[in-house]
Design a protein around this motif. Structure first.
Motif, PDB file in Angstrom:
ATOM      1  N   ALA A 161      -2.765   3.174  -3.636  1.00  0.00           N
ATOM      2  CA  ALA A 161      -3.272   1.859  -4.037  1.00  0.00           C
ATOM      3  C   ALA A 161      -2.674   0.794  -3.133  1.00  0.00           C
ATOM      4  CB  ALA A 161      -2.916   1.570  -5.499  1.00  0.00           C
ATOM      5  N   ALA A 209      -5.898  -2.639  -8.290  1.00  0.00           N
ATOM      6  CA  ALA A 209      -5.650  -1.757  -7.157  1.00  0.00           C
ATOM      7  C   ALA A 209      -5.515  -0.304  -7.593  1.00  0.00           C
ATOM      8  CB  ALA A 209      -4.394  -2.212  -6.411  1.00  0.00           C
ATOM      9  N   VAL A 210      -4.823  -0.070  -8.699  1.00  0.00           N
ATOM     10  CA  VAL A 210      -4.687   1.292  -9.207  1.00  0.00           C
ATOM     11  C   VAL A 210      -6.046   1.837  -9.629  1.00  0.00           C
ATOM     12  CG1 VAL A 210      -3.770   2.657 -11.126  1.00  0.00           C
ATOM     13  CG2 VAL A 210      -2.270   1.085  -9.880  1.00  0.00           C
ATOM     14  N   SER A 236      -8.943   0.958  -8.492  1.00  0.00           N
ATOM     15  CA  SER A 236      -9.737   1.186  -7.290  1.00  0.00           C
ATOM     16  C   SER A 236      -9.377   2.517  -6.651  1.00  0.00           C
ATOM     17  CB  SER A 236      -9.516   0.033  -6.305  1.00  0.00           C
ATOM     18  OG  SER A 236     -10.239   0.248  -5.110  1.00  0.00           O
ATOM     19  N   GLY A 237      -8.087   2.843  -6.615  1.00  0.00           N
ATOM     20  CA  GLY A 237      -7.668   4.116  -6.055  1.00  0.00           C
ATOM     21  C   GLY A 237      -8.154   5.299  -6.864  1.00  0.00           C
ATOM     22  N   ARG A 281       0.855  -1.192   0.000  1.00  0.00           N
ATOM     23  CA  ARG A 281       0.000   0.000   0.000  1.00  0.00           C
ATOM     24  C   ARG A 281       0.885   1.234   0.000  1.00  0.00           C
ATOM     25  NH1 ARG A 281      -5.321   1.309   0.751  1.00  0.00           N
ATOM     26  NH2 ARG A 281      -5.813   3.283   1.801  1.00  0.00           N
TER      27      ARG A 281
END
Length: 500
Positions: A369, A376-377, A379-380, A179
């Motif tokens: 992220a 993950a990217v 989602s951020g 993270r």
């Protein structure tokens, strides 16, 4: 050369927009190794439909199809649009909206292209040249008052078709740091559309700019998706996408599944954008309108933001149209908090770099992220856990604290009562001489003095949720023409205050 006037064309309604077709180009079969060439031309008047299709009857036994074209460029008065004619190709599967037959698009970047099984011009999809009715797609982007006269030459080469290689795509995961804050540029063009750089050159520039991820965004083609695997690595995540370039604005598809094509042949009045926004999401991508207030023809965004996951408010070196985009985006934040809606639209910044001297990573989106992966990217970005910076030299830390030590960061909510004292704090590095501003739903309520030559500093402000429903930070260079503010060096997404 065959010559077709506008009166001899048939008007087709494709379900999305009107299009014209000209008389077809026909070929007779020939022996292996032989070539046949046909030339066709015509004149398009002002007010022509967005797309003109030239049917090409392709016989069996063709190894390669090659197309070249020219068009007139008469002088026009100042302020009057001259001629600009885009071009692309659809195979025997047809031209229906959705793009099943799509074989490539180069816009106005090339005057010729070819397709065959083992290779194709950048921007075009390699594959067999099967028999049937193919279509050359013309896009009269602008037409001069004198009309647009064009000439197309089609050459077929006969022979064994060759083999189409299975594409290899970049991985959806890089090494990462767990993270952390990751830097990316999600709007880039290579020679697979109208850029002048190779994927390898772009990847090298991204690494030099301190980026952790990039997104491919060629205009109206996915043909380059298989060209990026060799330049990805543990230190650089490469997302695959497209810039869907309609006549009513451009939208980035960020991080779609490899090989995803998104059609662009519609306007806002056709009520088709929602269908293609859903396609982007079904294939794992984000929907991000690009440079929504740009002044180029066809660039202004007219589809609304109901389907958007984020919006590009800063595109390349900071200009007045970015300032307009920023103000427009801020108005959406105000509407969201005052309408009691929980949903809001995060901001992004990207370079839109095409060629030298365009700077990859000016600006960049810095995303919190969970790891350096596609999901993950995304989602951020979707959550707005991000800020925008002019380079990797600029770093921000932005928080709001209050109510027994509660703290919220960028894109989050500090859920405290309306009268709870809140401390907003921005830490900046890499911005010498810049001014910090805190912007709320009531406007700019705090401005600091210039940062020292070191470029590092801290700004604090005290407020309550009753006074400010959200706070976002801007770091700006000195103004060149006061009272207008100076260009951005950095910008955060908001921290929301109150219980919502």
């Amino acid at each position: 050369m065959g010559e077709d006037g506008i009166a001899r064309r048939a008007l087709l309604v494709t379900g999305a927009a009107t299009a014209l077709t000209v008389g077809s180009v026909s070929f007779a079969a020939a022996a292996d190794g032989e070539q046949e060439t046909r030339t066709v031309g015509g004149t398009l008047p002002t007010g022509s439909p967005d797309f003109v299709y030239v049917p090409v009857e392709v016989p069996a036994g063709v190894r390669e199809l090659k197309v070249s074209y020219t068009y007139s460029r008469p002088s026009v008065p100042a302020g009057t649009a001259g001629n600009a004619l885009d071009i692309g190709l659809f195979d025997e599967r047809g031209t229906e909206l959705g793009g099943e037959g799509f074989r490539g698009w180069s816009g106005g970047a090339r005057t010729e292209f070819f397709v065959r099984a083992d290779e194709a011009t950048p921007g075009y999809v390699a594959g067999p040249v099967r028999p049937g009715t193919w279509h050359i797609a013309l896009g009269p982007y602008t037409v001069a008052p004198q009309g647009l006269t064009y000439e197309i030459t089609v050459t077929l080469t006969y022979g064994e078709p060759g083999r189409t290689a299975r594409p290899v795509y970049p991985p959806s995961r890089a090494r990462g740091r767990g993270r952390a804050w990751y830097r990316g540029d999600c709007h880039l063009h290579s020679w697979y559309s109208d850029g002048r750089r190779t994927p390898a050159e772009i990847a090298a520039l991204a690494r030099a700019a301190g980026l952790d991820f990039i997104n491919t965004s060629e205009h109206n083609t996915h043909a380059g998706h298989g060209a990026w695997a060799d330049v990805a690595g543990d230190d650089l995540l490469i997302l695959l996408g497209e810039e869907i370039t309609t006549r009513n604005g451009h939208v980035l598809a960020i991080g779609t599944d490899p090989g995803t094509f998104v059609d662009w042949r519609y306007r806002a009045r056709d009520d088709r954008f929602g269908r293609f926004a859903r396609r982007i999401r079904r294939t794992g991508g984000l929907v991000v309108p690009a440079h929504p207030h740009a002044t180029c023809i066809g660039c202004a965004w007219k589809f609304g933001f109901g389907e958007a996951d984020a919006v590009e408010v800063w595109n390349g070196p900071y200009t007045p149209d970015d300032e307009v985009a920023l103000a427009s985006w801020d108005a959406t934040l105000v509407a969201a908090v005052r309408g009691g809606r929980g949903e809001w639209l995060p901001a992004m910044g990207n370079s839109d770099a095409h060629r030298d001297p365009d700077v990859v990573g000016l600006p960049q989106t810095v995303v919190l992220a969970d790891d350096l992966t596609r999901e993950a990217v995304q989602s951020g970005i979707r959550a707005g856990r991000s800020y925008l910076a002019e380079s990797s030299a600029v770093s921000l830390a932005f928080t709001a604290t209050g109510g027994k030590g509660r703290q919220a960061g960028i894109g989050e909510r500090l859920a405290v009562d309306a009268d709870t004292p809140v401390t907003v704090r921005l830490s900046v590095t890499g911005a010498p001489g810049c001014t910090v501003r805190f912007v709320t739903d009531e406007g700019v309520l705090f401005t600091s003095g210039p940062l020292p030559e070191s470029g590092a500093g801290v700004a604090e402000w005290h407020t309550t949720p009753a006074y400010a429903a959200y706070v976002r930070a801007e770091v700006r260079h000195a103004a060149a023409a006061p009272p207008l503010p100076g260009p951005l060096a950095a910008l955060t997404n908001p921290v929301f205050l109150g219980r919502g």
